[in-house]
Design a protein around this motif. Structure first.
Motif, PDB file in Angstrom:
ATOM      1  N   ASN A  71       0.859  -1.190   0.000  1.00 23.74           N
ATOM      2  CA  ASN A  71       0.000   0.000   0.000  1.00 23.74           C
ATOM      3  C   ASN A  71       0.900   1.248   0.000  1.00 23.74           C
ATOM      4  O   ASN A  71       0.640   2.205  -0.750  1.00 23.74           O
ATOM      5  N   ASP A 144      -3.557   8.838   1.939  1.00 21.49           N
ATOM      6  CA  ASP A 144      -3.381   7.832   2.994  1.00 21.49           C
ATOM      7  C   ASP A 144      -3.026   6.496   2.342  1.00 21.49           C
ATOM      8  O   ASP A 144      -3.882   5.777   1.838  1.00 21.49           O
ATOM      9  N   ALA A 145      -1.732   6.174   2.356  1.00 23.29           N
ATOM     10  CA  ALA A 145      -1.251   4.891   1.817  1.00 23.29           C
ATOM     11  C   ALA A 145      -0.489   4.146   2.906  1.00 23.29           C
ATOM     12  O   ALA A 145       0.560   3.553   2.669  1.00 23.29           O
ATOM     13  N   LEU A 146      -1.029   4.182   4.133  1.00 24.98           N
ATOM     14  CA  LEU A 146      -0.345   3.521   5.251  1.00 24.98           C
ATOM     15  C   LEU A 146      -0.596   2.016   5.245  1.00 24.98           C
ATOM     16  O   LEU A 146       0.336   1.220   5.275  1.00 24.98           O
ATOM     17  N   PHE A 147      -1.849   1.607   5.213  1.00 27.32           N
ATOM     18  CA  PHE A 147      -2.191   0.183   5.196  1.00 27.32           C
ATOM     19  C   PHE A 147      -3.333  -0.049   4.220  1.00 27.32           C
ATOM     20  O   PHE A 147      -4.278   0.738   4.152  1.00 27.32           O
ATOM     21  N   VAL A 189      -5.842   5.254  -0.357  1.00 26.99           N
ATOM     22  CA  VAL A 189      -5.418   4.294  -1.361  1.00 26.99           C
ATOM     23  C   VAL A 189      -5.897   2.908  -0.933  1.00 26.99           C
ATOM     24  O   VAL A 189      -5.520   2.408   0.122  1.00 26.99           O
ATOM     25  N   ILE A 191      -8.040   1.403   0.811  1.00 27.88           N
ATOM     26  CA  ILE A 191      -9.012   1.428   1.919  1.00 27.88           C
ATOM     27  C   ILE A 191      -8.449   2.372   2.988  1.00 27.88           C
ATOM     28  O   ILE A 191      -7.220   2.453   3.142  1.00 27.88           O
ATOM     29  N   PRO A 192      -9.302   3.104   3.696  1.00 29.82           N
ATOM     30  CA  PRO A 192      -8.758   3.962   4.759  1.00 29.82           C
ATOM     31  C   PRO A 192      -7.974   3.128   5.773  1.00 29.82           C
ATOM     32  O   PRO A 192      -8.454   2.092   6.250  1.00 29.82           O
ATOM     33  N   SER A 193      -6.768   3.573   6.079  1.00 26.46           N
ATOM     34  CA  SER A 193      -5.874   2.786   6.941  1.00 26.46           C
ATOM     35  C   SER A 193      -6.468   2.635   8.332  1.00 26.46           C
ATOM     36  O   SER A 193      -6.897   3.620   8.942  1.00 26.46           O
TER      37      SER A 193
HETATM   38  K   LIG Z   1      -4.722   3.111   2.832  1.00 27.45           K
END
Ligand SMILES: [K+]
Ligand SMILES: NC(=O)C1=CN([C@@H]2O[C@H](COP(=O)(O)OP(=O)(O)OC[C@H]3O[C@@H](n4cnc5c(N)ncnc54)[C@H](O)[C@@H]3O)[C@@H](O)[C@H]2O)[C@@H](O)CC1
Length: 249
Positions: A71, A144-147, A189, A191-193
């Motif tokens: 992600n 938001d590309a954390l998870f 990105v 899904i919301p992390s």
């Molecule tokens: K994400």
């Protein structure tokens, strides 16, 4: 009928396409990032590449928060593509670049040739992710590309870091308000992390403050098919507008 996938179902699709030689993981990641950027401009055409824009105008701004898996790799692609369109992009990484999976590492390195990678969290500090609110406007993006579908364990307090949603303050992990970000648009990105792609529930460890919530997105761009978590439980309240884009699977 609309197909709705679990995380395992999506992984099986990706694995079959890669094993069949139809595509590589790196190509899928490039498409995923490009589709996020395309969806942003489709949903908000006023942000799109505008050749008539005054060259002296202040560039648009984006902050991209990249996590420790693929992600995050998508996030590095988004950062690169926006940068190459003239945006001023800040990138924050949760984790160690040396431990990124290979495709994400490759895209980290492509970004690093363009700009710095700042730590999302500083050891011992409340949180490194902080933006100057004065610089953030209605046409700025927080990506938001954390998870993504790989969030498998409950989120712990130290990782929950900043919370940000449109027209609300963003906060450090301990909850101290840091300022207003008026109108900044939040793009998730995949899904919301913090949301589980299989249940739509926030995966909470006991030490996570009870008032902590994942980023509330204005736009969530997912790939190939919606996941169960977009459509159930806490998913819909956090996804904003959900856009499903093909990546060639
Ligand atoms: K994400
Ligand atoms: N070839 C592929 O697999 C593709 C993947 N794509 C992207 O990759 C994502 C899936 O990538 P990954 O499988 O690497 O998973 P993620 O990037 O969603 O997350 C995995 C990472 O998060 C860590 N993690 C999980 N739960 C955690 C927690 N509670 N606290 C701290 N760390 C935690 C894991 O240890 C791992 O490092 C998708 O959502 C999509 O965005 C796209 O690029 C398309 C191609």
């Amino acid at each position: 009928m609309v197909e709705i996938l679990s995380a395992a179902g999506m992984r099986a699709r990706e694995a079959a396409a890669i094993a069949g030689g139809a595509v590589t993981g790196l190509a899928l990641m490039e498409r995923a990032g490009a589709e996020v950027v395309a969806a942003i401009f489709e949903v908000w055409p006023e942000l799109g590449p505008d050749l008539a824009r005054d060259p002296a105008a202040e560039p648009r701004r984006a902050a991209v928060l990249c996590g420790p898996g693929n992600n995050g790799g998508d996030g590095f692609v988004v950062a690169r593509l926006l940068h190459d369109l003239g945006w001023r992009v800040e990138v924050f990484l949760l984790g160690d670049p040396a431990r990124l999976p290979p495709d994400a590492r490759r895209n980290h390195d492509l970004w690093a040739a363009r700009g710095p990678v700042r730590p999302y969290l500083d050891a011992g500090a409340a949180g490194a992710f902080a933006l100057d609110p004065a610089l953030w406007r209605e046409d700025s993006l927080l990506v938001d590309a954390l998870f993504g579908i790989g969030l498998t364990r409950p989120l712990r307090a130290g990782l929950a870091a900043a919370r940000l949603s449109r027209d609300t303050e963003f906060r450090l992990p301990q909850g101290a308000p840091r300022g207003q970000v008026a109108g900044c648009r939040v793009v998730a990105v995949d899904i919301p992390s913090g949301l589980c792609a299989d249940t739509g529930r926030v995966l909470r460890a006991p030490d996570l403050p009870t008032d902590w919530a994942p980023f509330t997105a204005d736009l969530t761009v997912t790939f190939h098919a919606p996941k169960i978590g977009h459509l159930t439980a806490e998913g819909p309240a956090h996804c904003g507008r959900l856009v499903v884009r093909p990546i060639g699977l």
